[in-house]
Enzyme design. Sequence first.
Site, PDB file in Angstrom:
ATOM      1  N   TRP A  39      13.700  -8.900 -10.106  1.00 25.16           N
ATOM      2  CA  TRP A  39      12.605  -7.940 -10.091  1.00 25.16           C
ATOM      3  C   TRP A  39      12.629  -7.030 -11.305  1.00 25.16           C
ATOM      4  O   TRP A  39      11.585  -6.763 -11.911  1.00 25.16           O
ATOM      5  CB  TRP A  39      12.622  -7.129  -8.793  1.00 25.16           C
ATOM      6  CG  TRP A  39      12.097  -7.939  -7.649  1.00 25.16           C
ATOM      7  CD1 TRP A  39      12.805  -8.481  -6.626  1.00 25.16           C
ATOM      8  CD2 TRP A  39      10.742  -8.347  -7.444  1.00 25.16           C
ATOM      9  NE1 TRP A  39      11.978  -9.204  -5.796  1.00 25.16           N
ATOM     10  CE2 TRP A  39      10.715  -9.138  -6.261  1.00 25.16           C
ATOM     11  CE3 TRP A  39       9.555  -8.123  -8.144  1.00 25.16           C
ATOM     12  CZ2 TRP A  39       9.528  -9.697  -5.774  1.00 25.16           C
ATOM     13  CZ3 TRP A  39       8.382  -8.687  -7.642  1.00 25.16           C
ATOM     14  CH2 TRP A  39       8.370  -9.453  -6.477  1.00 25.16           C
ATOM     15  N   ASP A  97      12.318   1.477  -8.567  1.00 30.88           N
ATOM     16  CA  ASP A  97      11.634   0.546  -7.671  1.00 30.88           C
ATOM     17  C   ASP A  97      12.552   0.391  -6.464  1.00 30.88           C
ATOM     18  O   ASP A  97      13.572  -0.280  -6.527  1.00 30.88           O
ATOM     19  CB  ASP A  97      11.414  -0.785  -8.379  1.00 30.88           C
ATOM     20  CG  ASP A  97      10.846  -1.861  -7.465  1.00 30.88           C
ATOM     21  OD1 ASP A  97      10.642  -1.598  -6.264  1.00 30.88           O
ATOM     22  OD2 ASP A  97      10.612  -2.988  -7.963  1.00 30.88           O
ATOM     23  N   LYS A 154       8.194  -4.832   2.952  1.00 29.06           N
ATOM     24  CA  LYS A 154       9.581  -5.208   3.191  1.00 29.06           C
ATOM     25  C   LYS A 154      10.209  -4.356   4.288  1.00 29.06           C
ATOM     26  O   LYS A 154      10.727  -4.867   5.273  1.00 29.06           O
ATOM     27  CB  LYS A 154      10.398  -5.095   1.902  1.00 29.06           C
ATOM     28  CG  LYS A 154       9.891  -6.018   0.796  1.00 29.06           C
ATOM     29  CD  LYS A 154      10.680  -5.837  -0.480  1.00 29.06           C
ATOM     30  CE  LYS A 154      10.079  -6.675  -1.618  1.00 29.06           C
ATOM     31  NZ  LYS A 154      10.158  -8.112  -1.356  1.00 29.06           N
TER      32      LYS A 154
END
Length: 366
Positions: free
Chosen positions: A104, A178, A202
Amino acid sequence: MSLRRRPYNFAPGPATLPEPVLRQAAEDMLDWQGCGMGVMEMSHRGREFISIAAAAEADLRELLAVPPQFRILFMQGGGLGENAIVPMNLSRGGQVDFVVTGSWSLKSSREAQRYADVHVAASNQAERHTTVPAPASWQLRQDTRYVHLCTNETIDGVEFHALPDLAALGCDAPLVIDCSSHILSRAIDWSKVGLAFAGAQKNVGIAGLTMVVVREDLLGHAMSICPSAFNYQTVAEAGSMFNTPPTYAIYIAGLVFRWLKAQGGIAAMEARNIAKARLLYDTLDASAFYVNRVARDGRSRMNVPFFLRDESLNEAFLAGAKERGLLQLKGHKSVGGMRASIYNAMPLDGVQALVDHLNDFARRHG
């Protein structure tokens, strides 16, 4: 007659939701609190939805102890969208530094190159994304606009359990995190953060909502190419209602926030998450049949990748798991193996059921 237990869903996102939240959403589907409308039918500017959004924002601020100098924005675009939205708002086309610790953060750094002068200040790529680079080793630039960190790598299973103090490293730039896959699983030290963002799907709710918590002094610096709907200042001034927000996703997130408060809040959830992760990692480490390759001090509490030493047994392992009601354990295609995502909504009983399968499978095939 006893009700059949729902399967345990270990998906990384969209992910499992607390059953009480699903039941409340089902109850409200046709008629929210007697108003004659379901939430999906409401105007985002009507008093009914305004009350839903205000309660969700207030509960999120309370749960994460967000200081008053930070604004909470409910946006769209997901984590991948924020990879562009953040540099368009904060970089001013200048320098930004990234710490690359997995898939990511690597994607984030590549997307930011479209808008800023990107520098990788540290990377664990040589270790195949299995370690956490020590902050003292980071090569930060003096004029960087911000430092980007993915504090939990969903695919690779690497987590920063403590945030770096950039000031102690001689850097006065804001830290951008993040935190999509660990938000609300532990506290956030806001004294070390300028901006945090997280996709909801999530650990919070359903796909469509992105939460941004941004310090007020970072507003008002968007590049001219930044779309109005993605300009943090514009969104903040409009109370996240500049354009139609993801109304149903905000409603579900609000139900999850209420559920978290009823469970005892972030401290209680963190204790549960530590216990769940310890149970699973201890089982993996005690067996010669499985291996987790992430360094112990950087292991994620939320996403646990692991491998069977004999990978020819992968399909048999997954088939056996499905028979036991253990779903979505296949690892990401870029990594392989297995992955168990054990977010807040995954009960300890679910992790115990997975541990029982791990042990039984190893006994039968070892």
